[in-house]
Structures are given as structure tokens and as C-alpha cells.
Scaffold this active site. Structure first.
Site, PDB file in Angstrom:
ATOM      1  N   GLU A  30      84.660  18.491  74.448  1.00  0.00           N
ATOM      2  CA  GLU A  30      85.655  19.087  73.561  1.00  0.00           C
ATOM      3  C   GLU A  30      86.521  20.070  74.360  1.00  0.00           C
ATOM      4  OE1 GLU A  30      85.731  21.829  69.493  1.00  0.00           O
ATOM      5  OE2 GLU A  30      83.953  21.778  70.768  1.00  0.00           O
ATOM      6  N   HIS A  31      85.866  20.948  75.113  1.00  0.00           N
ATOM      7  CA  HIS A  31      86.572  21.908  75.962  1.00  0.00           C
ATOM      8  C   HIS A  31      86.148  21.671  77.408  1.00  0.00           C
ATOM      9  CE1 HIS A  31      85.899  23.995  72.024  1.00  0.00           C
ATOM     10  NE2 HIS A  31      87.194  24.232  72.152  1.00  0.00           N
ATOM     11  N   HIS A  84      78.480  29.527  68.725  1.00  0.00           N
ATOM     12  CA  HIS A  84      78.976  28.899  67.494  1.00  0.00           C
ATOM     13  C   HIS A  84      77.834  28.483  66.577  1.00  0.00           C
ATOM     14  CE1 HIS A  84      83.304  28.641  67.398  1.00  0.00           C
ATOM     15  NE2 HIS A  84      83.349  28.371  68.688  1.00  0.00           N
ATOM     16  N   HIS A 144     106.543 -17.810  54.901  1.00  0.00           N
ATOM     17  CA  HIS A 144     107.138 -17.026  55.988  1.00  0.00           C
ATOM     18  C   HIS A 144     108.254 -17.845  56.663  1.00  0.00           C
ATOM     19  CE1 HIS A 144     103.662 -14.447  55.537  1.00  0.00           C
ATOM     20  NE2 HIS A 144     104.088 -13.623  56.511  1.00  0.00           N
ATOM     21  N   ASP A 194      91.204  29.017  71.685  1.00  0.00           N
ATOM     22  CA  ASP A 194      90.656  29.124  70.333  1.00  0.00           C
ATOM     23  C   ASP A 194      91.554  29.949  69.415  1.00  0.00           C
ATOM     24  OD1 ASP A 194      88.459  27.546  70.381  1.00  0.00           O
ATOM     25  OD2 ASP A 194      86.978  29.154  70.505  1.00  0.00           O
ATOM     26  N   GLN A 228      80.846  29.224  73.613  1.00  0.00           N
ATOM     27  CA  GLN A 228      80.607  28.076  72.732  1.00  0.00           C
ATOM     28  C   GLN A 228      79.180  28.052  72.201  1.00  0.00           C
ATOM     29  OE1 GLN A 228      83.291  26.020  71.725  1.00  0.00           O
ATOM     30  NE2 GLN A 228      84.046  27.900  72.658  1.00  0.00           N
TER      31      GLN A 228
END
Length: 904
Positions: A792-793, A726, A885, A826, A723
Site C-alpha cells: 500500500e505504501h 493503525h 446488426h 496520509d 503503520q
């Protein structure tokens, strides 16, 4: 200064709780001190170093440190010199940026023969270390010292080589310094005193050791003394005696020996007193140096700062500004500057611009002088002195390795966009230039936060431990995402781009693509289907890999489709149902920037196709020749996309949200990006006129690995790096359960080794600089911090990982066991990799089939149902005062004769 006395201080002296010996303020009079540092006291001593760097030179004994990065941290935080072992010296001597004069090799005098063989072999291969400073520890004074020096061919020692000897008594110290006058004594602060010791006290008068080995004037027996200020500007030449030095140390003031009047307390009659900062000797110990803070008019009896006349240059300017700050003449320009911060700030910017534009030597000197005047005024207004500035320069000079120092994008000469929106383009990294990518764009944390501050060649996460009294607030600060620090600034950069694209459509999109992707040959901002075969030429193995992943993703996401509509009879005659429909038009953002991500095209395109979306639009920044990577074109073809928008960053999001002359407006935008893409998605989703939704605020990638003693260090390191590569604004976290120092070191060694084998090592370094390791005692504590971080992971490299799943509350996607790297999710397992970041896993799911669908509900009421539910509807409408109504249901009830029954 010359060698002299090196006082070792212990925790009691540092904390001020010592009952005998010298305080830390008194030790500072010697200009330097020695501190032993261990893994257990590393952080407190680094804090001590940062706090006292300006007071004195601090030497550290780092022989007990096992981590190389910890040793580098000590050097980077301002340690003047460090005492090291042979093993440490061998490793550190390979670091090209470490100056040899900062390393002191320590040799044991208890059994010196043990070290001599290793020392001689080392010196044969490293002759330059023969003249390096050495320290002899153990034994008594100079016992064995001669034989050691002779055995290594270093006797008598060079006058340029300092040798440190630890002593415990006055006689020892005096003997050593008389025999080796150029060298230094190491003695504990507990053993010294500035006052005559009592009979029952085993304390050494410090002045005795200060003067041991010094050379007095032959005629008078006094010591020539140069007095300097904080900036080492000479104030005067005087004389000192043993008595005057003892009095100066005792009182902390400037005290000298007048050859006419005896003991001379400087300023006693004139009021121009001095505060003692430190004392020392010149290189051959025949001249004392008194460093002082001069008060009043100055040192000289003529009323000037120096006996050599008025000071000049920056010293004179500083003194003038300090005087004006206290008592500025009415109407003076300097007084106006002190009272108008906006004016001085504006003048600094103005003079900086003029300096940059200056051409001749005279012009540059003149403009630099103006800039220094306004800059120093700004400093003095904030009580920052030239000494403070110079200490910071010295500290920066001590850094072992520094970043390149490129200018921030807004100061680069060629700005692609006048509104500074350059930073918000092409996945948020300005221009995606290789050099800019390599420079870490992470936003710094608080200065007090140690995370992300290592600048050594070592790539290592900053360590924290719940057992070392780190508060929850400190750990939460360490876990804060780097890109969450400048929300307001990011929004201000993104808004103008969105407005431009909304107003100018294709022209604006093309403009940004030309500027930031350098794709100047592009004539259209969109590539429409059917896509030419020439743009999809791929090796067979790549096609096979894409097809395998495509099949697995399709299988998993298709299985999420409801097999039938939901139908529930809530009461007799009242039926509710829910049925799903695909979102018709979806825009899929595929990041470009630092890496091409065809996997994201799969993760978004395949579920969109499985859901049955009619219009699928991809957006991704093109290459400089205007083409899109063939992997993405091939995937767009497979999922039936109608077009690919040739743009990235905020402009691509805006184009899909509002539509342009050639780009289809979509109903929902999905896909990850960094903080600028996320900001653009949130802006358009909050604009009701755009009528577009988003999947989630997905930003820079992140991973959290929980590892226990069963984890493979190589696996853990590889998952963290997967990661970190990235982007420099990514973040990785390791939560280590009950790992020993050796087990943590094994992971750190693997991470450093593997990182340097990666072609994207510079990007990895940027991410690791704001990433952390948190050591915890047990699984429960690990899950507490994992659920707080909401990664996230989440990777579980622990014993029996499946049993932990019920405890996982917040995570985008979980990877179970050591054989499940995050990369399988991934690419090819079938789960989706477009996941919530920034901690949004607390409230968002990752992309799934439902992300491309909407649920529609229906209600059906029969005549029987009117009788069952009608009265509840009428009563609640009455309570809310909504007569229409109420009347809608009453009409139906009257038709069935239910109202009359109620009335009767």
C-alpha cells in the site's frame, strides 16, 4: 535430577554424521545436553530445540548472540537453561518474567582475575545471584576454581548451588566431582563412549564420569535406583552397579544389578522390557533415577505397572485407552468413540458446557472427570499421550512472557448477535472494546513459520535473509498478510449482517450501533445536513491544519480533471470521443474503531467534491454518546456532504449499498476498512440487485520500507511504526539492502524504543508480531520482493531514490527519500491515502479524481464514414451470425447507394 554430566553436542552429533563419540540419541540418556548457538546457526538450532524438547533438557550457550530478542527466542522455544556473559546477565536480570534458575553465569578460568572485579561488584548489587548456577570455562578442570570461589566469598560452594566445569579428561572430571560432588561436568560428546575404548582411542567411558562423586551403598557397593516412567510415576526400587549402568547405556534398555542373580536385563524372561529414556541422580547423588518406557504388563513381577500396585488416575486411564484402541471389546463404548470422531468431539463440547455450569465441589469434580475422559480418548485416537500434553505444558511454562489469554469473541458469555456477527462490526474489531483491541486479533500463520511467534517484551520484526538459504516459498509465506487467512469465515460472519440491514433498514442499523458502539441514546442512524455548529467546535490550530490539507488535496485532485473532451477521427467520416461525468451518489466509509480518522474524510470527501458528485454520504461509527468526532463533521460540512451515517463495519456498507428509510442509496462506495469492511464491500459489489460499485478491496494498513546504508535508523523505525499503530491486523515490512548486523540492530533498537513511547504500544505489538525484516544483497533483489508484495505504501530510504521509480511496478503510493515520511501522504501533501492493500496494488490504483467519475464515449459517423467503415461492420456481423446488426448498417449503405455499387 541432580547435576552430574552435561554433554556438549556439536553439529556432527546433531546431524548424525559424527565418526566418533556419542550420537544425539545416546547423549539423550543423560537427560540434558549443551549446544552453542550463534547468529549464524540460530534458526537451525531453534528448530533442533523445538524438535527435541520432548527428549531431553537442552541448555544453550548464548554468549555469542548480540540480539536480546534472539536470547529471548531461545528461552521461549524451550531452552531449560542458558549460559550467559556478565553483560547479558545484567540485562536479563531486569526482566521480571525470567526465572534466575534459567541463567548460568559463565566465568573464564583462563584469566579469572579479569572477571572477579566485575563479578564482585555485580554480586554486591544483586545478592540473589550469589546462589545462582555458575559455569567455569577454560583452564584445566578445577585449576583456579578454589581461588575464584574464595575470592567471591562462595567457598565452599553451597550444596544448593550447581557449578559447571568444562573438562577434557577422565581424571579431571573425577577430581572435580569428588571435590565438588553437587556439581556438573561439561564434556564434549566427541570425548565419550559407551563401550570400552580401544588402545589407540582417546575416549572416556561415560560410566566413569556418571558415577564420579556418587554415593554407593556402604555394604554392597551398589547404587540405589528408582525406576520411573515417562510421567515420573515410580515403577520400582532396584539396584545398579557400574557394570549394569554401562550395559544399560550400551543397549538403551533397562539393565540393573540383582543382589541374587547378578546382571539383570529387565524383561529378558517375562517379555516386559524397557526402553531407556534417561539416567540421572537425585539432589545429593546417593540415588540413581532410571526413566524408562515400560512395555508389556508392567514393571512388577506380579503383572502390575508398579511394584506399589496398580497405577491410578490419568495414568491408569491412559493405559486402559491404549489397550482398548488396540483390542477393544466388541460393543464397548470406548470402541465406539474411537470409531466415531464426531461423537467424541460432541461429547467434549457437551462435557465442557456441563463443567462450566457445575456449581458444587462434587459436581465440578465429576464433570471435570468426564471431560478428561473424552478429551484423553480424543488424544489417544490421534496417538497423543499424556506425556506429549505435559511436555507442551512445560514448554508453555518456559515462555518468558505470554499474552493475556482472553477468550475468543465467540466464547465470551455475552454475544451481541446470535449469528456470531459481532466480529464483523465497527471496523471489524468486536465491539471496539479497549481490552479486545489490545489483544492481537491477527490470525496465526503456519506453526512452522517463525514470523509472528516472539512473545518476549521486546518489540521486533522477525528476521529473514535471502543469503541464509530461505526459499522463495518461505519468504512468500512470511509476507502473507495476516488477515488473508480466514476469508471463508469472515464472509460467513458478514453475510447475515448485510441481509439483516437489507431487510430491516434503519432498525437493523440502529440495533448494531446500540450494541457495538454502546450509543443507546441514538434514535436515528443518520445525521443530515446542515450540521449544527455545536458539533463542529474545534481548536483554531486543528481548523488551520484541516484547511491546509484540504487546499493541497483539492489542488492536486483538481489538476487531474481533463481540460477538454477527447475527440479522435479514427478514419474519414468516423469520429470517436470520450467525456467524463461525475458519479452522482457516493458513499464514503470513514473507519472508527481503534482510531478516529478525519484524514480519510478529507481524502475521500475533497475528491468527491472536486469531481462534482451531487450526493455525498459519509459513514463512520459514532462515539458512545451518539455523536461523531467534530473533525469529521467539520470536513463533511466543507465538502458539502448531505448526511453522515452513524454506523461502522458491515452494517454501514450495507446501508449505503441498499439504502434504508433514511439513508440514501449510493452508486459507489469508497474508503478503507479492515478485513470485515472489505468483505462487505466485495459482497455488495457482486450483488447485481445492489447496483453499486466499490473503489478497491482496501483493508488493514501496511507499509514496506526499502533501506540501505544511507538510511537513518530512527527514520526507518518511525515509518514502520506509523503503520503498525493503525491496528493489530496491520503489517509492516523492512527490506534491508546489505545492512550489517550492527546496522540492523540499530533499527531494531530504535523501533523497540520508539514503540514503548507510544500510547498505542499494545496495538503496535500486535502488528509487529506478524511483520518481518528481509535482508537482501542489492537493490534489484529489494525491488523484486517489493513488487511481489505490492505494498500500500512504499518508502524509499535509499541513495538516489528518484532513479528507482522506473523499477517500481506495484505500489499504492511511493514516498521518496528520507525526508518524506508516509504520514505526509496520509495528511497534507495532496496525494490520496486511500490505497489498495492485500497486494491489490498489482491491479488497482489508489483513490483519485477518476475514482469519482465515469467516462462516457460517443461515436459519430457521417455519410462519408458509412462508405469507409460500413463494409467492415457488415462483414463482422455476418461472421458472428447477428443479422440485425448486419441489417442496421446495410440499410444505411443502401440509402446511400453503396450496396448497389458493391453488387455491380
Amino acid at each position: 535430577m541432580g547435576a552430574g554430566l552435561l554433554v556438549s553436542v556439536d553439529p556432527e552429533a546433531i546431524s548424525g554424521s559424527n565418526t566418533q563419540g556419542l550420537t544425539l540419541d545416546q547423549v539423550a540418556y543423560f537427560g540434558k545436553c549443551l549446544v552453542e548457538i550463534t547468529p549464524e546457526n540460530l534458526e537451525p538450532n531453534l528448530a533442533f530445540l523445538r524438535q527435541n524438547f520432548s527428549k531431553l533438557a537442552i541448555y544453550f550457550d548464548v554468549r555469542k548472540l548480540k540480539s536480546w530478542d534472539s536470547v529471548i527466542d531461545v528461552l521461549n522455544n524451550g531452552a531449560s537453561k542458558i549460559f550467559v556473559t556478565f553483560e547479558q546477565l545484567k540485562v536479563l536480570s531486569q526482566e521480571q518474567t525470567i526465572s534466575p534458575d534459567r541463567l548460568i553465569l559463565t566465568i573464564s578460568l583462563v584469566n579469572p582475575q579479569t572477571d572477579l572485579t566485575k563479578l564482585k561488584a555485580f554480586l554486591e548489587g544483586n545478592p540473589k545471584w550469589k546462589t545462582t548456577e555458575w559455569a567455569f570455562d577454560g583452564g584445566k578442570g578445577n585449576e583456579h576454581l578454589d581461588e575464584v570461589l574464595k575470592d567471591v566469598g562462595n567457598y565452599p560452594p553451597s550444596q544448593d548451588q550447581t557449578i559447571y566445569v568444562r573438562v577434557t579428561s577422565e581424571s579431571e572430571g573425577t577430581s572435580v566431582l569428588h571435590e565438588y560432588p553437587g556439581n556438573a561436568l561439561i564434556i564434549s560428546s566427541k570425548a565419550l563412549t559407551f563401550t570400552p575404548p580401544k588402545e589407540d582411542e582417546k575416549l572416556i567411558p561415560a560410566v566413569e564420569l556418571v558415577l564420579a562423586g556418587a554415593t554407593p551403598d556402604r555394604k554392597t557397593g551398589l547404587y540405589a535406583t528408582v525406576v520411573v516412567d515417562e510421567r515420573d510415576v515410580a515403577l520400582g526400587l532396584v539396584w545398579s552397579s557400574k557394570e549394569s549402568i554401562a550395559e544399560a547405556l550400551k543397549t538403551g534398555t533397562g539393565v540393573y544389578q540383582s543382589r541374587k542373580r547378578g546382571l539383570w536385563h529387565k524383561g529378558a524372561s517375562s517379555g516386559d522390557t524397557q526402553e531407556l529414556i534417561s539416567i540421572g541422580f537425585d539432589c545429593d547423588k546417593d540415588c540413581l533415577i532410571f526413566r524408562v518406557h515400560q512395555k508389556g504388563r508392567g514393571f512388577c513381577h506380579l503383572g502390575t505397572m508398579s511394584c506399589w500396585g496398580r497405577t491410578s488416575g490419568l495414568s491408569r486411564l491412559q493405559r486402559t485407552l491404549q489397550e482398548r484402541k488396540v483390542d477393544a471389546p466388541a460393543g464397548s463404548y470406548t470402541a465406539r468413540l474411537f470409531n466415531d470422531p464426531k461423537l467424541v468431539n460432541a461429547k467434549i463440547k457437551e462435557e465442557a458446557d456441563e463443567l462450566c455450569e457445575a456449581a458444587t465441589k462434587e459436581e465440578i469434580a465429576s464433570e471435570a472427570a468426564d471431560l478428561l475422559y473424552f478429551a484423553l480418548t480424543r488424544c489417544i485416537a490421534a496417538d497423543v499421550t499424556l506425556e506429549d500434553i505435559e511436555r507442551n505444558l512445560d514448554l508453555k511454562n518456559l515462555k518468558v512472557k505470554r499474552r493475556k489469554g482472553d477468550a475468543k469473541p465467540q466464547y465470551v458469555e455475552e454475544k451481541p448477535v446470535q449469528d456470531e456477527s459481532k466480529q464483523a462490526t465497527s471496523n471489524g474489531i468486536a465491539g471496539q472494546q479497549d481490552e479486545e483491541v489490545k489483544e492481537a486479533v491477527s490470525i496465526p500463520k503456519q506453526p512452522s513459520d517463525p514470523a509472528g511467534k516472539t512473545e518476549s517484551g521486546r518489540i521486533q520484526l522477525k528476521r529473514y535473509s535471502t543469503s541464509q538459504a530461505f526459499s522463495d516459498d518461505v519468504l512468500k509465506s512470511a509476507l502473507q498478510r495476516p488477515s488473508q487467512k480466514s476469508n471463508e469465515k469472515i464472509m460467513s460472519l458478514v453475510h447475515p449482517i448485510i441481509a439483516d440491514v437489507r431487510s430491516n433498514g434503519d432498525a437493523a442499523v440502529l440495533k448494531y450501533t446500540h450494541k457495538f458502539e454502546k450509543a443507546t441514546s441514538l434514535k436515528s442512524p443518520v445525521l443530515k445536513a446542515p450540521f449544527p455548529d455545536s458539533l463542529m467546535q474545534l481548536p483554531e490550530e486543528t481548523i488551520k491544519a484541516i484547511n491546509t490539507s484540504y487546499d493541497n488535496i483539492l489542488k492536486f485532485h483538481s489538476a487531474q480533471k481533463p481540460t477538454s473532451d477527447l475527440v479522435v477521427e479514427t478514419m474519414p467520416g468516423v469520429t470517436c470521443s470520450r467525456f467524463s461525468r461525475p458519479i452522482e451518489k457516493v458513499g464514503l466509509y470513514i473507519p472508527g474503531g481503534t482510531a478516529v480518522l478525519p484524514s480519510t474524510a478529507l481524502m475521500l470527501g475533497v475528491p468527491a467534491m472536486a469531481a462534482g458528485c451531487k450526493n455525498i454520504v459519509l459513514a463512520s461509527p459514532p462515539r458512545s454518546d451518539g455523536t461523531i468526532t467534530p473533525e469529521i463533521v467539520y470536513i463533511a460540512h466543507k465538502v458539502g456532504a448531505e448526511a453522515i451515517v452513524l454506523a461502522g463495519g458491515a452494517q454501514a456498507v450495507a446501508a449505503m449499498a441498499y439504502g434504508t428509510q433514511s439513508i440514501t442509496k449510493v452508486d459507489k462506495i469508497l474508503g478503507p476498512g479492515n478485513q470485515f469492511v472489505t468483505a462487505a464491500k466485495m459482497i455488495v459489489s457482486n450483488d447485481t440487485s445492489a447496483a453499486v460499485s466499490i473503489d478497491m478491496p482496501a483493508g488493514p494498513s501496511e507499509v514496506l520500507v526499502i533501506a540501505d546504508k544511507t538510511a537513518d535508523p530512527a527514520f526507518v523505525a518511525s515509518d514502520l511504526l506509523s503503520q503498525a499503530e493503525h491496528g493489530t491486523d496491520s503489517q509492516v515490512v523492512l527490506i534491508a539492502i546489505d545492512l550489517s548486523q550492527d546496522e540492523l540492530q540499530a533499527i531494531e533498537d530504535e523501533l523497540h524504543k520508539q514503540a514503548h513511547e507510544l500510547p498505542r504500544v499494545d496495538i503496535v505489538r500486535g502488528a509487529i508480531e506478524h511483520s518481518v525484516t528481509i535482508s537482501v544483497p542489492d537493490l534489484e533483489e529489494a525491488l523484486k520482493w517489493s513488487n511481489y508484495y505490492a505494498p500500500e505504501h512504499l518508502i524509499l530510504q535509499i541513495s538516489n531514490p528518484r532513479s528507482v521509480l522506473p523499477l517500481v511496478q506495484n505500489a499504492g503510493s511511493v514516498f521518496i527519500g528520507g525526508w518524506t515520511p508516509e504520514s505526509v501522504g496520509d495528511y497534507s501533501a495532496g496525494v490520496n491515502h486511500s490505497l489498495p492493500t492485500y497486494g491489490y496494488a498489482r491491479q488497482y490504483s489508489g483513490v483519485n479524481l477518476g475514482s469519482f467519475m465515469k467516462n462516457i464515449t460517443s461515436s459519430e459517423v457521417s455519410e462519408q464514414g458509412v462508405g469507409q467503415v460500413g463494409y467492415a461492420v457488415v462483414e463482422l456481423a455476418r461472421c458472428e451470425g447477428l443479422d440485425a446488426h448486419k441489417r442496421a448498417m446495410e440499410l444505411r449503405m443502401e440509402k446511400l447507394g453503396l450496396m448497389e455499387k458493391k453488387q455491380s
